[in-house]
Enzyme design. Sequence first.
Site, PDB file in Angstrom:
ATOM      1  N   GLY A  87       0.839  -1.208   0.000  1.00  9.85           N
ATOM      2  CA  GLY A  87       0.000   0.000   0.000  1.00  9.85           C
ATOM      3  C   GLY A  87       0.865   1.246   0.000  1.00  9.85           C
ATOM      4  N   ARG A 118      13.600  10.312  -2.470  1.00 11.39           N
ATOM      5  CA  ARG A 118      14.436  11.509  -2.653  1.00 11.39           C
ATOM      6  C   ARG A 118      15.685  11.450  -1.766  1.00 11.39           C
ATOM      7  NH1 ARG A 118      14.666  16.167   0.468  1.00 11.39           N
ATOM      8  NH2 ARG A 118      15.427  18.022  -0.604  1.00 11.39           N
ATOM      9  N   ALA A 119      15.461  11.113  -0.483  1.00  7.41           N
ATOM     10  CA  ALA A 119      16.597  11.078   0.450  1.00  7.41           C
ATOM     11  C   ALA A 119      17.595  10.000   0.040  1.00  7.41           C
ATOM     12  CB  ALA A 119      16.083  10.827   1.866  1.00  7.41           C
ATOM     13  N   ILE A 143       0.574   3.442   5.962  1.00 11.57           N
ATOM     14  CA  ILE A 143      -0.208   4.334   6.833  1.00 11.57           C
ATOM     15  C   ILE A 143      -0.627   3.624   8.119  1.00 11.57           C
ATOM     16  CG2 ILE A 143      -1.090   5.762   4.946  1.00 11.57           C
ATOM     17  CD1 ILE A 143      -3.819   4.250   5.342  1.00 11.57           C
ATOM     18  N   ASP A 144      -0.561   2.288   8.135  1.00 10.56           N
ATOM     19  CA  ASP A 144      -1.133   1.526   9.256  1.00 10.56           C
ATOM     20  C   ASP A 144      -0.320   1.606  10.553  1.00 10.56           C
ATOM     21  OD1 ASP A 144      -3.048   0.732   7.446  1.00 10.56           O
ATOM     22  OD2 ASP A 144      -2.062  -1.171   6.979  1.00 10.56           O
ATOM     23  N   ARG A 191     -27.035  13.723  14.929  1.00 10.40           N
ATOM     24  CA  ARG A 191     -26.938  12.342  14.439  1.00 10.40           C
ATOM     25  C   ARG A 191     -25.773  11.582  15.077  1.00 10.40           C
ATOM     26  NH1 ARG A 191     -28.018  13.752   8.091  1.00 10.40           N
ATOM     27  NH2 ARG A 191     -30.179  13.054   8.054  1.00 10.40           N
ATOM     28  N   GLY A 233     -11.571  14.329  19.182  1.00 13.73           N
ATOM     29  CA  GLY A 233     -12.553  14.391  20.265  1.00 13.73           C
ATOM     30  C   GLY A 233     -13.760  13.503  20.006  1.00 13.73           C
TER      31      GLY A 233
HETATM   32  O1  F6P Z   1      -1.853  -1.304   4.307  1.00 21.73           O
HETATM   33  C1  F6P Z   1      -2.371  -0.091   3.921  1.00 21.73           C
HETATM   34  C2  F6P Z   1      -3.848  -0.213   3.610  1.00 21.73           C
HETATM   35  O2  F6P Z   1      -4.311   1.061   3.195  1.00 21.73           O
HETATM   36  C3  F6P Z   1      -4.703  -0.745   4.740  1.00 21.73           C
HETATM   37  O3  F6P Z   1      -4.995   0.232   5.708  1.00 21.73           O
HETATM   38  C4  F6P Z   1      -5.901  -1.248   3.984  1.00 21.73           C
HETATM   39  O4  F6P Z   1      -6.531  -2.296   4.692  1.00 21.73           O
HETATM   40  C5  F6P Z   1      -5.309  -1.758   2.718  1.00 21.73           C
HETATM   41  O5  F6P Z   1      -4.053  -1.116   2.546  1.00 21.73           O
HETATM   42  C6  F6P Z   1      -6.149  -1.525   1.501  1.00 21.73           C
HETATM   43  O6  F6P Z   1      -5.522  -2.134   0.424  1.00 21.73           O
HETATM   44  P1  F6P Z   1      -5.941  -1.912  -1.083  1.00 21.73           P
HETATM   45  O7  F6P Z   1      -5.435  -0.566  -1.508  1.00 21.73           O
HETATM   46  O8  F6P Z   1      -5.277  -3.018  -1.806  1.00 21.73           O
HETATM   47  O9  F6P Z   1      -7.436  -1.944  -1.152  1.00 21.73           O
END
Ligand code: F6P
Length: 331
Positions: free
Chosen positions: A13, A23-24, A129-130, A165, A188
């Site tokens: 991902g 770049r670095a 990002i995870d 909601r 929050g």
């Molecule tokens: O590992 C990064 C991620 O964005 C996860 O958060 C998500 O579950 C997955 O990749 C989604 O993968 P794809 O882009 O293959 O749908």
Amino acid sequence: MALKRLAVITSGGDAPGMNACIRAICLTAESQQIEVIGYRSGYIGLIKQDYIKLTSSMVHNLIQRGGTILHSARCEKFRQDEYVKKAAENLNENNIDGLIVIGGNGSFKGAEKLGEYWDKPIIGCPGTIDNDIAGTDYTIGYHTAIQTAVESIDKVRDTAEAFERIFLVDVMGREAGFIALNSAIASGADHVLLPETFTSAAEELVKILDKLDKRRHHRANSSHIIVITENLWPGGLNILKDSLYAETGVDVRILTLGHVQRGGSPVWQDRLLATKLGDYAVTAMLNGESGVMAGVRSALPVSVEFKYVHNKDKNLNPYSMKMLDTITLLG
Ligand code: F6P
């Protein structure tokens, strides 16, 4: 062995800051007279011998750009030995002396597998990002994803409040709750559901209703934001939405943030981290290291063996977990 030509891939991902890392790597390598080759689309490029030469002029004006100029992919074929061998042959044919893999856990498993067939140094930079990679405090892209989630929740709060909601906000994270936990605290939110603590739909529903009840007594006629890690609620969020409506009679809406969390210009934390780790990966390789990930602990780069990365779980911050109930109950 002299390091004259190194290769880099972005794999799995994509994450904001991958370009800053490329770049670095280029800048540090060029300062040491090392040539850099970028293979396209992760391990697919290694198998297909699809690459471009990277120079410092090509990475000018790149630090702030989201995505990855090398493109990325999840390469199923790399689970098969014949393709891993092919990648090793291609690297040798191309006179590559070392490989840097920017990616997540799956990509590092691929790197270890490649190490069985290729005897040159391989170093990983954690890009996802995870933030679900052990041995590093943070991964490249994580802070930007939180920022995007927080900005989105802030916006949805306005309309949620106007209509009083309940909003269910689905955030990414695969099987880890880092994005959910921190975006919930920073926006929050009123409740958060995390894979690390989720028990069962029945039990979690009771907890949500209990909290909604307490909050309604404290501040009537207001909105409620519940942040949830993707794929967590059994059967999907529509089931939770229907249950909450049936129990409370309050309108419920679902907001799935999805891939917007992977895009956009990296925030400064990701640019800085990506730059540090890219520089460190080249330096570590020059110092003879291999089979390690360039991680960060207490703001300093460190080398972490792939074996450790694969075998260790990464825990959510215990202090954040401890204060969760207090800060999401009444505010
Ligand atoms: O590992 C990064 C991620 O964005 C996860 O958060 C998500 O579950 C997955 O990749 C989604 O993968 P794809 O882009 O293959 O749908």
